[in-house]
Structure formats: C-alpha cells, structure tokens
Scaffold this active site. Structure first.
Site, PDB file in Angstrom:
ATOM      1  N   ASP A  88      -7.420 -46.387  27.660  1.00 47.24           N
ATOM      2  CA  ASP A  88      -7.402 -45.085  27.014  1.00 47.24           C
ATOM      3  C   ASP A  88      -8.687 -44.340  27.369  1.00 47.24           C
ATOM      4  O   ASP A  88      -9.786 -44.875  27.164  1.00 47.24           O
ATOM      5  CB  ASP A  88      -7.326 -45.313  25.490  1.00 47.24           C
ATOM      6  N   LEU A  89      -8.544 -43.140  27.881  1.00 46.36           N
ATOM      7  CA  LEU A  89      -9.729 -42.380  28.306  1.00 46.36           C
ATOM      8  C   LEU A  89     -10.598 -41.940  27.127  1.00 46.36           C
ATOM      9  O   LEU A  89     -11.735 -41.520  27.319  1.00 46.36           O
ATOM     10  CB  LEU A  89      -9.300 -41.153  29.119  1.00 46.36           C
TER      11      LEU A  89
ATOM     12  N   SER B 111      -2.832 -24.723  32.941  1.00 45.30           N
ATOM     13  CA  SER B 111      -1.467 -24.278  32.684  1.00 45.30           C
ATOM     14  C   SER B 111      -1.419 -22.761  32.604  1.00 45.30           C
ATOM     15  O   SER B 111      -2.392 -22.118  32.180  1.00 45.30           O
ATOM     16  CB  SER B 111      -1.047 -24.885  31.349  1.00 45.30           C
TER      17      SER B 111
ATOM     18  N   TYR C 179      -2.018 -27.131  21.734  1.00 45.58           N
ATOM     19  CA  TYR C 179      -1.924 -27.620  23.121  1.00 45.58           C
ATOM     20  C   TYR C 179      -2.551 -26.612  24.086  1.00 45.58           C
ATOM     21  O   TYR C 179      -3.405 -26.962  24.911  1.00 45.58           O
ATOM     22  CB  TYR C 179      -0.454 -27.877  23.514  1.00 45.58           C
TER      23      TYR C 179
ATOM     24  N   LYS D  23      -6.069 -26.586  26.670  1.00 42.53           N
ATOM     25  CA  LYS D  23      -6.169 -26.215  28.096  1.00 42.53           C
ATOM     26  C   LYS D  23      -7.253 -25.157  28.293  1.00 42.53           C
ATOM     27  O   LYS D  23      -8.010 -25.217  29.255  1.00 42.53           O
ATOM     28  CB  LYS D  23      -4.809 -25.722  28.629  1.00 42.53           C
TER      29      LYS D  23
ATOM     30  N   PHE E 237       2.612 -23.304  36.725  1.00 43.21           N
ATOM     31  CA  PHE E 237       3.660 -22.543  36.050  1.00 43.21           C
ATOM     32  C   PHE E 237       4.695 -23.562  35.541  1.00 43.21           C
ATOM     33  O   PHE E 237       4.322 -24.459  34.813  1.00 43.21           O
ATOM     34  CB  PHE E 237       4.139 -21.394  36.952  1.00 43.21           C
TER      35      PHE E 237
ATOM     36  N   ASN F 112      12.113 -28.731  27.347  1.00 38.98           N
ATOM     37  CA  ASN F 112      12.023 -27.882  28.542  1.00 38.98           C
ATOM     38  C   ASN F 112      13.400 -27.618  29.136  1.00 38.98           C
ATOM     39  O   ASN F 112      14.326 -28.408  28.983  1.00 38.98           O
ATOM     40  CB  ASN F 112      11.111 -28.527  29.592  1.00 38.98           C
TER      41      ASN F 112
ATOM     42  N   ARG G 149      13.531 -18.409  20.700  1.00 41.42           N
ATOM     43  CA  ARG G 149      12.699 -19.539  20.288  1.00 41.42           C
ATOM     44  C   ARG G 149      11.322 -18.998  19.900  1.00 41.42           C
ATOM     45  O   ARG G 149      10.722 -18.229  20.658  1.00 41.42           O
ATOM     46  CB  ARG G 149      12.575 -20.524  21.458  1.00 41.42           C
TER      47      ARG G 149
HETATM   48  C1  WQD Z   1      11.565 -22.126  29.795  1.00 41.95           C
HETATM   49  C2  WQD Z   1      12.567 -21.072  29.342  1.00 41.95           C
HETATM   50  C3  WQD Z   1      12.981 -21.120  26.974  1.00 41.95           C
HETATM   51  C4  WQD Z   1      15.049 -24.944  26.744  1.00 41.95           C
HETATM   52  C5  WQD Z   1       6.398 -24.890  29.009  1.00 41.95           C
HETATM   53  C6  WQD Z   1       5.204 -25.257  28.192  1.00 41.95           C
HETATM   54  C7  WQD Z   1       3.984 -24.633  28.757  1.00 41.95           C
HETATM   55  C8  WQD Z   1       3.838 -24.945  30.231  1.00 41.95           C
HETATM   56  C9  WQD Z   1       5.048 -24.615  30.987  1.00 41.95           C
HETATM   57  C10 WQD Z   1       2.570 -26.969  30.659  1.00 41.95           C
HETATM   58  C11 WQD Z   1      12.150 -20.397  28.039  1.00 41.95           C
HETATM   59  C12 WQD Z   1      14.232 -21.437  27.756  1.00 41.95           C
HETATM   60  C13 WQD Z   1      14.360 -23.826  27.212  1.00 41.95           C
HETATM   61  C14 WQD Z   1      16.377 -24.788  26.292  1.00 41.95           C
HETATM   62  C15 WQD Z   1      16.258 -22.452  26.816  1.00 41.95           C
HETATM   63  N1  WQD Z   1       3.638 -26.355  30.474  1.00 41.95           N
HETATM   64  N2  WQD Z   1      14.962 -22.603  27.243  1.00 41.95           N
HETATM   65  N3  WQD Z   1      16.942 -23.541  26.353  1.00 41.95           N
HETATM   66  O1  WQD Z   1       8.218 -22.514  27.419  1.00 41.95           O
HETATM   67  O2  WQD Z   1       7.898 -21.669  29.780  1.00 41.95           O
HETATM   68  O3  WQD Z   1       6.585 -23.523  28.954  1.00 41.95           O
HETATM   69  O4  WQD Z   1       6.166 -25.239  30.358  1.00 41.95           O
HETATM   70  O5  WQD Z   1       1.476 -26.583  30.484  1.00 41.95           O
HETATM   71  O6  WQD Z   1       2.899 -25.047  28.041  1.00 41.95           O
HETATM   72  O7  WQD Z   1       5.425 -24.813  26.883  1.00 41.95           O
HETATM   73  O8  WQD Z   1       9.023 -23.872  29.424  1.00 41.95           O
HETATM   74  O9  WQD Z   1      11.033 -25.168  29.972  1.00 41.95           O
HETATM   75  O10 WQD Z   1      10.349 -24.961  27.542  1.00 41.95           O
HETATM   76  O11 WQD Z   1      11.266 -22.959  28.703  1.00 41.95           O
HETATM   77  O12 WQD Z   1      16.816 -21.337  26.841  1.00 41.95           O
HETATM   78  O13 WQD Z   1      17.044 -25.728  25.835  1.00 41.95           O
HETATM   79  O14 WQD Z   1      13.804 -21.727  29.050  1.00 41.95           O
HETATM   80  O15 WQD Z   1      13.244 -20.337  25.858  1.00 41.95           O
HETATM   81  O16 WQD Z   1      12.547 -19.056  28.111  1.00 41.95           O
HETATM   82  P1  WQD Z   1       7.964 -22.805  28.815  1.00 41.95           P
HETATM   83  P2  WQD Z   1      10.432 -24.340  28.886  1.00 41.95           P
END
Ligand code: WQD
Length: 338
Positions: free
Chosen positions: A59-60, A126, A151, A155, A179, A200, A296
C-alpha cells in the site's frame, strides 16, 4: 534497460500502459495493493508481451513499504502513478478515505522520487479538473473550476502537489489529463473490470448487451446538444497507454528538471451518449435495451479536448476510432463472459 515503476499496474489503464512500455523496450515493475484490481491482469500482460512483471502488493500509504521497493530497485528512473481511488459517487460518501489514499500515496512517491533519484514522474490527472468549462474544446490553459466531488478535488490537489514538488526538487514531471478512456486491448487479454454496477457508459453498454444488466438508461436527452444527450471525448485505452510511453521518453530526452508540463489526452472528438450507443449497435449487431432516464446529478453537459499540445510535442496520434473502441470493449466483455 531503464526501469519504470508503474503504480496501479493491475488496473485498467495501468495494465495497458505496462504492455506499451514493455513493447517499447522498458523494464517495468508494478506496485498495486489489489484493493480495486486483480492480479489476473499480470497474466494478461504476460500473454501479450511474453514478460512476467513483478508486482509488489503493498500500500503506497505505507511509507516504509514504499521505500523498501525503491531500496530493492535502485535502477528506477521514472514513475508513472496511476494508483488511486476513482469512483466519483463513493468519494462523496467517503471523502476522508479518498483524501488519505490519493494524497498520501502521491506525497510518499514524490518523496521517494527525490530521495532515490527517479526524476521522471508522470501523474494521472483527469478532465474532471476543468469542471463545466465555459468554452470547448478545452486546452491545457482553460481555467480550472471548483471540483464537483472529493475525487475531482484529489486530482486538482494532486496536480498542485506535483507542481510544487517539481519546482522545489530536481524532478521532471508531467500531468496527463485523461478524457474518457474506454475499449480494451485487441487481444482481449486485458480490459476493464468494473467493481459492482458500472457507473461509466461503455461498461454499462457492454454489460447490458451481454445480459448482465437487464436494461440501461441514457441519463437525459434534454440537454442543449445536437441530440439532447451529453457530449464526451471517448478515447481508446491503448492510445492513452501509448501516450505514457511517449511522455516518459519525452521527459528523458529533454531532461528538464524543475519542470511540470500538462497534456490533454483526448481525441478531440465530442461524441453524444446516443452516438456512442449507435456506434456500439453497429459494430456488435446487438440492439441495446436502453431507455431515456432523468439527468444524472453532477453531469457536465459537454466537454472534449483540444489535443494539439500532445500531438505537437509528444508526437502522439490516436490510432483507434469510436467503432474500434466499441468493438474492442465488446470483444473484451464477451471474452470475460466465457
Ligand atoms: C459519460 C456519459 C453520462 C452511464 C467519468 C468520471 C470522470 C473521468 C471521466 C476519470 C455521461 C452517460 C453513463 C450510463 C449514461 N474519469 N451515461 N448512462 O461522467 O464523463 O466521467 O470519466 O478521471 O472523473 O466521472 O463518464 O462514463 O460516467 O459518463 O447515459 O449508464 O454517459 O450521463 O453523459 P463521465 P461516464
């Protein structure tokens, strides 16, 4: 051979990056406490590259255990630091766990980088740091906004900590702002393994298509975008992985100490949720069982990258398009269902 320490080497982006580093001639060791990933990734890496990677299951946040890895491996010249908690919703419920884990591990690693002369340091940041940007595409100079979750705050703080460390110590540091990384290695030997119900988009799509989830929701179709759903910059995980190899090579070549350079890692293409779903349906020939649900909480309407800086300075070019992302994600989902 130069040794690179990859933390979080068993995770989604970490494992793909180890493959790319090995394929480009680096010796790699990993630290992963396996709290959010499985060491099955190491077998997948070995299957692709023929190399057995040593993982230290420590564990870091344990500074003495972290230091022991540096003492045992005096040839470490660079560190790529992925290991972190990354679930946005969970971070709201357990902020202190997020601050303790993500911040103390980073501080310990930077202390070791200085003490054991491993000057090349790459930090996983991020696009979250941009919040809901006023103008898109975002460049590395787009002003950051208050983080929407603990979170995201880790970052932003992480970026500040790396920058401050680089100005005070002989470190050459790079912040990579990802992204939306998706897809899987085309061999299907490694890919994403979400814990619990996927939050996601792409894992939600593939798990619905295979029947692990009965149905999925599109979170809102009443936004001010071309089809009403949110816009993101989805990018293939192998393209993200290769950017890390280029970033380490760039840092070593320039060897500019006391530096901190930032790169956006996105394709530059903004894709709506519905476009992503249609691309999936096209490559898989599966009709996805989805419905339009409410928005959401906390979602950004639209964000995508200006990636000129990475293209011009890292000579980075994305090889995979949206259909490749969906195809490989689907092949991976099918392979783990077997
Ligand atoms: C993408 C789009 C949802 C699920 C996440 C992290 C962020 C960064 C990037 C790391 C949104 C829509 C999703 C579903 C949907 N990661 N969606 N139905 O929110 O852009 O960001 O990844 O650092 O911190 O939060 O990614 O994949 O959750 O959503 O319609 O069942 O898909 O609303 O528009 P997001 P995501």
């Amino acid at each position: 051979m130069q040794t690179i320490l990859v933390t979080g080497g068993c995770g989604f982006i970490g494992a793909h990056t180890i493959v790319d580093l090995v394929e480009n001639g680096f010796n790699v060791i990993s630290i992963d406490n396996l709290s959010r990933a499985s060491d099955a990734s190491l077998l997948g890496i070995e299957k692709i590259t023929g190399k057995k990677i040593t993982n230290y299951t420590i564990d870091l946040t344990d500074k003495a255990a972290t230091e022991a890895v540096f003492i045992a491996n005096p040839d470490i010249v660079g560190i790529i630091h992925f290991a972190a908690y990354k679930a946005v919703g969970e971070s709201v419920e357990k902020p202190l766990d997020y601050y303790e884990n993500n911040i103390s591990s980073l501080v310990h690693l930077l202390q070791m980088a200085v003490k054991y002369n491993a000057p090349h340091f790459i930090f996983s940041s991020s696009c979250t740091v941009y919040g809901n940007p006023d103008t898109i595409p975002v460049t590395e100079n787009t002003p950051l906004q208050t983080a929407a979750s603990p979170y995201g705050a880790t970052k932003q703080m992480g970026e500040t900590i790396v920058k401050d460390a680089a100005f005070a110590h002989p470190l050459s540091t790079i912040l990579l702002r990802y992204f939306n990384p998706v897809g899987a290695h085309p061999s299907t030997a490694i890919g994403e393994l979400p814990i619990g119900r996927p939050q996601n988009l792409v894992p939600a799509i593939t798990q619905t298509a295979i029947g692990k989830l009965p149905k999925m929701q599109v979170h809102g179709n009443d936004y001010d975008t071309r089809d009403g759903s949110c816009i993101r910059d989805y990018i293939h995980v192998c393209d993200i992985a290769h950017a890390h190899t280029l970033a380490i090579q760039y840092s070593m070549k320039n060897n500019q100490l006391n530096s901190c350079e930032i790169f956006n890692l996105g394709t530059g293409n903004g894709i709506t949720v519905l476009e992503a779903i249609h691309a999936f349906e096209k490559v898989s020939s599966v009709q996805l069982n989805y419905e339009i649900g409410p928005r959401r909480a906390g979602d950004i309407v639209s964000i995508y990258a200006n990636n000129d800086h990475a293209v011009n300075h890292l000579k980075w070019h994305c090889k995979y398009d949206l259909e490749d992302m969906m195809r490989t994600a689907w092949q991976w989902e099918q392979s783990i269902a077997k």
